[in-house]
Enzyme design. Sequence first.
Site, mmCIF file in Angstrom:
data_model
loop_
_atom_site.group_PDB
_atom_site.id
_atom_site.type_symbol
_atom_site.label_atom_id
_atom_site.label_comp_id
_atom_site.label_asym_id
_atom_site.label_seq_id
_atom_site.Cartn_x
_atom_site.Cartn_y
_atom_site.Cartn_z
ATOM 1 N N ARG A 147 -21.550 2.228 -7.709
ATOM 2 C CA ARG A 147 -21.833 1.573 -6.425
ATOM 3 C C ARG A 147 -21.936 2.654 -5.347
ATOM 4 O O ARG A 147 -20.989 3.402 -5.126
ATOM 5 C CB ARG A 147 -20.716 0.576 -6.086
ATOM 6 C CG ARG A 147 -20.830 -0.031 -4.711
ATOM 7 C CD ARG A 147 -19.703 -1.053 -4.454
ATOM 8 N NE ARG A 147 -19.788 -1.557 -3.096
ATOM 9 C CZ ARG A 147 -18.892 -1.320 -2.135
ATOM 10 N NH1 ARG A 147 -17.812 -0.603 -2.386
ATOM 11 N NH2 ARG A 147 -19.069 -1.802 -0.930
ATOM 12 N N HIS A 202 -22.882 0.602 4.892
ATOM 13 C CA HIS A 202 -21.475 1.019 4.842
ATOM 14 C C HIS A 202 -21.221 1.833 6.118
ATOM 15 O O HIS A 202 -20.972 3.031 6.069
ATOM 16 C CB HIS A 202 -21.207 1.817 3.563
ATOM 17 C CG HIS A 202 -19.762 1.955 3.189
ATOM 18 N ND1 HIS A 202 -19.255 1.581 1.961
ATOM 19 C CD2 HIS A 202 -18.703 2.445 3.871
ATOM 20 C CE1 HIS A 202 -17.957 1.848 1.904
ATOM 21 N NE2 HIS A 202 -17.594 2.385 3.062
ATOM 22 N N GLU A 223 -17.338 -4.401 4.139
ATOM 23 C CA GLU A 223 -16.203 -4.565 5.053
ATOM 24 C C GLU A 223 -16.632 -4.770 6.509
ATOM 25 O O GLU A 223 -16.333 -3.931 7.375
ATOM 26 C CB GLU A 223 -15.255 -3.362 4.928
ATOM 27 C CG GLU A 223 -14.726 -3.147 3.522
ATOM 28 C CD GLU A 223 -13.729 -1.989 3.428
ATOM 29 O OE1 GLU A 223 -13.461 -1.340 4.450
ATOM 30 O OE2 GLU A 223 -13.191 -1.758 2.330
ATOM 31 N N ASN A 274 -12.476 -5.767 -1.804
ATOM 32 C CA ASN A 274 -11.853 -4.444 -1.667
ATOM 33 C C ASN A 274 -10.380 -4.664 -1.350
ATOM 34 O O ASN A 274 -10.048 -5.300 -0.337
ATOM 35 C CB ASN A 274 -12.483 -3.645 -0.520
ATOM 36 C CG ASN A 274 -13.910 -3.210 -0.828
ATOM 37 O OD1 ASN A 274 -14.430 -3.476 -1.914
ATOM 38 N ND2 ASN A 274 -14.538 -2.543 0.118
ATOM 39 N N TYR A 323 -6.467 -2.870 -1.035
ATOM 40 C CA TYR A 323 -5.615 -1.672 -0.994
ATOM 41 C C TYR A 323 -4.145 -2.018 -0.825
ATOM 42 O O TYR A 323 -3.279 -1.392 -1.413
ATOM 43 C CB TYR A 323 -6.071 -0.735 0.139
ATOM 44 C CG TYR A 323 -7.418 -0.118 -0.175
ATOM 45 C CD1 TYR A 323 -7.515 1.033 -0.936
ATOM 46 C CD2 TYR A 323 -8.600 -0.731 0.245
ATOM 47 C CE1 TYR A 323 -8.746 1.584 -1.266
ATOM 48 C CE2 TYR A 323 -9.836 -0.190 -0.079
ATOM 49 C CZ TYR A 323 -9.899 0.960 -0.844
ATOM 50 O OH TYR A 323 -11.115 1.495 -1.180
ATOM 51 N N GLU A 369 -13.873 -2.202 -4.587
ATOM 52 C CA GLU A 369 -13.075 -1.010 -4.246
ATOM 53 C C GLU A 369 -11.605 -1.305 -4.526
ATOM 54 O O GLU A 369 -11.102 -2.379 -4.168
ATOM 55 C CB GLU A 369 -13.171 -0.638 -2.759
ATOM 56 C CG GLU A 369 -14.464 -0.028 -2.326
ATOM 57 C CD GLU A 369 -14.453 0.371 -0.848
ATOM 58 O OE1 GLU A 369 -13.364 0.649 -0.285
ATOM 59 O OE2 GLU A 369 -15.536 0.386 -0.263
HETATM 60 O O1 IFM Z 1 -12.836 5.036 2.369
HETATM 61 C C1 IFM Z 1 -12.762 3.685 2.675
HETATM 62 C C2 IFM Z 1 -14.096 3.021 2.387
HETATM 63 O O2 IFM Z 1 -15.139 3.605 3.100
HETATM 64 C C3 IFM Z 1 -14.046 1.565 2.761
HETATM 65 N N1 IFM Z 1 -12.899 0.918 2.156
HETATM 66 C C4 IFM Z 1 -11.629 1.542 2.317
HETATM 67 C C5 IFM Z 1 -11.703 2.992 1.884
HETATM 68 C C6 IFM Z 1 -10.332 3.665 2.030
HETATM 69 O O3 IFM Z 1 -9.909 3.623 3.357
#
Ligand code: IFM
Length: 444
Positions: free
Chosen positions: A79, A123, A168, A295, A297, A351
């Site tokens: 991707r 992006h 995002e 995505n 985290y 992600e």
């Molecule tokens: O690096 C970023 C990415 O560009 C978008 N999602 C979160 C990642 C980590 O912060």
Amino acid sequence: MSDVIAGLPSDFFWGVATSAYQIEGAYDEDGRTLSIWDTFSRRPGAVENGETGDVACDHYHRMPSDVAMIARLGVDKYRFSVSWPRIQPCGRGPVNPKGIDFYSRLVDELLDKGVDPWLTLYHWDLPQELEDAGGWPHRDTAYRFAEFAGLVHDALGDRVPTWTTLNEPWCSAMLGYDVGRHAPGRTNFAEAMRATHHLLLAHGLAAQELRTRGVTSLGITLNMGTHSPASDDPRDVDAARRADGLGTRIYLDPLVHGRYPEDVLADIAARGAAIPVHPGDMEIISTPLDVFGVNYYTSHVHKATGDPAVSEVVPQGRPVTAMGWEIVPEGFTSLLVRLHQDYGVPMVITENGAAFDDLDVVDGHVADTDRVEYLKSHIEAVAAAVQAGADVRGYLAWSLMDNFEWGYGYGKRFGIVRVDYETQERTLKQSARWFRDLITRSRA
Ligand code: IFM
């Protein structure tokens, strides 16, 4: 090892992800014009150590060897995002032949090596001229984006199977126009709300454009986590509701159900702002999705403050990554199950990954055991969600290689491949080897 993938479907796919501004460099070559990140990163204090994406990982010049490295990882998909000002300088007018040629060669290299290209149209690198004309708070930007989507599809549509419109949009709207920590660095909540709607409109218009051209694997990617209250106190419960409203439901309700959530509209109105909906917008925004990119985290626990617009995120005493983000794999499972129940769209993890403090290469090895643990626990969390009924089709690790981490510059390393920014040498970290072995075993 087998525990990690037990519970995932046999056709589950694997990949790695990057984005244009974070890796390409070559910011002024072959007709590329400036994006908002080129401008913002030059603003004193905007990015740590005054770093920019001017050179980044020099991927623009090293693309064939980077693709060979991707192929050696054994992934199904790669991707990447395309740079709008490289393809359509200034965000208007005809395609720049040299700009589109780079992506055409990238796609050919990937296909040649048996890796499916997965293209993200946006992006975060808006052409500076479009920002000067008003940026995302300006409705016309959505129409410019749809035109751009059509141009990219004209050139690459015969070879790219999967298309993501936006990455995002919360970051573009809120970090870019409300908080001001991302480009273009504005700090105005009302503008951020206009930007939110125009990003969604841009997604819908581009989705229609791509649909009429025959794209059958189409989606958008959102960044999300769970938002829980710190206590049963109704004020904390309300703080969590608001965070979920502005973080998740303000996007997914329009995309999937064709309407903004009433409570979120009321919160926005109470802050003196509004969502500028025109007749027909919601039908455009809710153009059906084939794949919804998640995505993930971390997750958050919220405590109310005196200001309803601001909640305090309460640390739960968990281990954190180098970003200071708490490691909450079970939040990933809950999120995916909830998304499945509330929205029911097939999902792909577009992600997931972690920054940890930089480790040197010793005898050709980077022992990033903390990253291996992070990936393992989060892939297990995905498998647990699948077992609980969530429809998750694949997992793409963020990121292929260390890169420009926006306001943090090059100090935060998310790669499973280490990049030496002095020499541009790439070294597979332990996590990359682990991921490669996981993929091999999953096929067996
Ligand atoms: O690096 C970023 C990415 O560009 C978008 N999602 C979160 C990642 C980590 O912060």
